[in-house]
Design a protein around this motif. Sequence first.
Motif, PDB file in Angstrom:
ATOM      1  N   ARG A  99     -35.877  41.669  23.204  1.00  0.00           N
ATOM      2  CA  ARG A  99     -36.257  40.809  24.335  1.00  0.00           C
ATOM      3  C   ARG A  99     -35.885  39.359  24.055  1.00  0.00           C
ATOM      4  N   ALA A 100     -36.112  38.928  22.803  1.00  0.00           N
ATOM      5  CA  ALA A 100     -35.798  37.540  22.446  1.00  0.00           C
ATOM      6  C   ALA A 100     -34.284  37.304  22.537  1.00  0.00           C
ATOM      7  N   THR A 101     -33.480  38.258  22.039  1.00  0.00           N
ATOM      8  CA  THR A 101     -32.017  38.111  22.093  1.00  0.00           C
ATOM      9  C   THR A 101     -31.546  38.051  23.537  1.00  0.00           C
ATOM     10  N   LEU A 102     -32.051  38.960  24.370  1.00  0.00           N
ATOM     11  CA  LEU A 102     -31.630  38.998  25.776  1.00  0.00           C
ATOM     12  C   LEU A 102     -31.980  37.695  26.480  1.00  0.00           C
ATOM     13  N   ASN A 103     -33.177  37.211  26.222  1.00  0.00           N
ATOM     14  CA  ASN A 103     -33.631  35.983  26.856  1.00  0.00           C
ATOM     15  C   ASN A 103     -32.692  34.831  26.497  1.00  0.00           C
ATOM     16  N   ARG A 104     -32.386  34.724  25.192  1.00  0.00           N
ATOM     17  CA  ARG A 104     -31.546  33.612  24.721  1.00  0.00           C
ATOM     18  C   ARG A 104     -30.141  33.706  25.343  1.00  0.00           C
ATOM     19  N   VAL A 105     -29.520  34.891  25.271  1.00  0.00           N
ATOM     20  CA  VAL A 105     -28.124  35.003  25.704  1.00  0.00           C
ATOM     21  C   VAL A 105     -27.997  34.877  27.225  1.00  0.00           C
ATOM     22  N   VAL A 117     -20.359  42.803  30.917  1.00  0.00           N
ATOM     23  CA  VAL A 117     -19.366  41.960  30.241  1.00  0.00           C
ATOM     24  C   VAL A 117     -19.611  41.891  28.734  1.00  0.00           C
ATOM     25  N   VAL A 118     -20.873  41.901  28.333  1.00  0.00           N
ATOM     26  CA  VAL A 118     -21.223  41.811  26.911  1.00  0.00           C
ATOM     27  C   VAL A 118     -21.971  43.091  26.514  1.00  0.00           C
ATOM     28  N   PRO A 119     -21.251  44.186  26.269  1.00  0.00           N
ATOM     29  CA  PRO A 119     -21.919  45.486  26.109  1.00  0.00           C
ATOM     30  C   PRO A 119     -22.905  45.533  24.939  1.00  0.00           C
ATOM     31  N   ALA A 120     -22.698  44.662  23.912  1.00  0.00           N
ATOM     32  CA  ALA A 120     -23.604  44.690  22.748  1.00  0.00           C
ATOM     33  C   ALA A 120     -24.580  43.520  22.804  1.00  0.00           C
ATOM     34  N   ILE A 121     -24.920  43.070  24.005  1.00  0.00           N
ATOM     35  CA  ILE A 121     -25.804  41.904  24.164  1.00  0.00           C
ATOM     36  C   ILE A 121     -27.155  42.131  23.480  1.00  0.00           C
ATOM     37  N   HIS A 122     -27.549  43.391  23.323  1.00  0.00           N
ATOM     38  CA  HIS A 122     -28.858  43.696  22.739  1.00  0.00           C
ATOM     39  C   HIS A 122     -28.829  43.646  21.208  1.00  0.00           C
ATOM     40  N   SER A 162     -21.168  40.307  36.357  1.00  0.00           N
ATOM     41  CA  SER A 162     -22.447  40.315  35.630  1.00  0.00           C
ATOM     42  C   SER A 162     -23.362  39.148  35.958  1.00  0.00           C
ATOM     43  N   ALA A 163     -22.977  38.289  36.880  1.00  0.00           N
ATOM     44  CA  ALA A 163     -23.861  37.153  37.188  1.00  0.00           C
ATOM     45  C   ALA A 163     -25.234  37.641  37.659  1.00  0.00           C
ATOM     46  N   CYS A 164     -25.247  38.769  38.374  1.00  0.00           N
ATOM     47  CA  CYS A 164     -26.539  39.278  38.868  1.00  0.00           C
ATOM     48  C   CYS A 164     -27.416  39.759  37.717  1.00  0.00           C
ATOM     49  N   LEU A 165     -26.805  40.306  36.662  1.00  0.00           N
ATOM     50  CA  LEU A 165     -27.586  40.742  35.489  1.00  0.00           C
ATOM     51  C   LEU A 165     -28.192  39.517  34.813  1.00  0.00           C
ATOM     52  N   ASN A 166     -27.333  38.504  34.604  1.00  0.00           N
ATOM     53  CA  ASN A 166     -27.770  37.336  33.843  1.00  0.00           C
ATOM     54  C   ASN A 166     -28.863  36.536  34.554  1.00  0.00           C
ATOM     55  N   SER A 167     -28.944  36.706  35.892  1.00  0.00           N
ATOM     56  CA  SER A 167     -29.940  35.920  36.626  1.00  0.00           C
ATOM     57  C   SER A 167     -31.179  36.740  36.972  1.00  0.00           C
TER      58      SER A 167
END
Length: 490
Positions: free
Chosen positions: A30-36, A160-165, A323-328
């Motif tokens: 959760r912390a990684t996702l929040n930051r990225v 876009v960033v498949p290993a974001i987790h 991926s803008a919708c994911l990031n927002s």
Amino acid sequence: MSPATGPVVWAGSKPFPRAARTQLAKSEQRATLNRVTHQIRRKRAVVVGERDDWEELRRAGEQIKTRVLRHLDIYLEQAERSLVAAGVTVHWATDADHANRIVHALVKETGETEIVKIKSMVTAEIGLNEFLAQRGITAVETDLAELIVQLADDLPSHIVVPAIHRNRREIREIFAEHLPGAPDTLTDEPSELARQARRHLRERFLRAKVAVSGANFVVADTGTLCIVESEGNGRMCLTLPQRLISVVGIEKVIPTFADLEVFLQLLPRSSTGERMNPYTSLWTGVTPGDGPQDLHVVFLDNGRTDALADPVGRQALRCIRCSACLNSCPVYEKTGGHAYGSVYPGPIGAILTPQLRGMDDPVDRALPFASSLCGACYEVCPVRINIPQVLTHLRAKAVEHDRVHGRHHLERLVFRAVAKAFDDDDLYATGLGLGLPVAHRVAGSDGIHWLPLAGAGWTKSRDLPRPPQRSFRDWWSDQGLDAAGGGSIS
Ligand code: SF4
């Protein structure tokens, strides 16, 4: 029409509410996702803010894509003619299995047992890697994040960033364990990790005879394919191998070369917060002595014509996978991509997956509810897909599907009873008159903290204030006021 087959939804996936609970327990993730996601969001806001004509660009993107969808048959036939004229062999695949069989046959013909791949959502959608692996062919992912996911035998969690987790410590561990030739001294420095990936991939590029790609756009009037990427690995795949097979969703076609001007401004700003993509590759058929000499395009339906038949839902086919919708999205930011159980996570996944696959599976029926309907996704979407509108439309379809199949009897009975009471003034007043004093007594002075059955979901995270002893209408009539709010004249 052909509904999607193959692993658009991963085997063993659970409906979103249950899957999300598992993901929410992973505090480091959760912390990684929040930051990225916040980092990308900030970058996007800066580069979008630089353009006075951003809204005009969005409208242009929306209109081009809408026109394409309205005349898709015409543009696809035009694209086929242009591609064939440029020396490309065109194949048509109705579903995932069909596309996989075409690609497998094309690889098998060459006698190769290893191919290189450019990151591509559509080949993930059809489960191409797994299909080829079962037939003795190894597909090597060359995008760094895809490679991390592949080495870890993991699932991608972002478009876009498949290993974001994954954080860099985890990536170091994955490389140390699974990357052939990784040194014992490997650190988690990003430059060191990238160097090791480059060393590993260079060997594969140099020996590869076959590459597989997707495409961001296919230009109908010239037969040009376009791929945008950040690392240059795609460019290697597009130039070194002899045979190039591009699997492309039928909605990726755009009418003219000039239309690229709009999308090549919208896409990088929306996806990675860059003014332009580091690598934009365009190729039109075979050029003797330069790049692959044997080109194939596989146009894929896999449920897209089903989505096209839905007047509200078809706008999802405008998606350019930025991926803008994911990031927002406040929901994605907390749960990450795996909770959606699909190759397409986040808000676009919540509207695309159930349309490609239909509503028969509980995983698909749960997806349109995986949203707070806050509208942030619509605000950032570069092609103005009204995601909340499609979500509510699909929610209605999911409820209707349940009704037709006789599910949720109790819930329907409760709502029918509530509707009847709301419709009948006397019944409503009697219900309140009997229910309120009881609820008041049961609640106690500090409200209700626990409800049974369906009410438990509410009280798990909220308290109900203590109900009053009498209804508002009783109090109102005691004041001598009539139903319209005027004072009594008697
Ligand atoms: S729905 Fe819009 S914002 Fe989301 S990935 Fe597609 S184009 Fe981007």
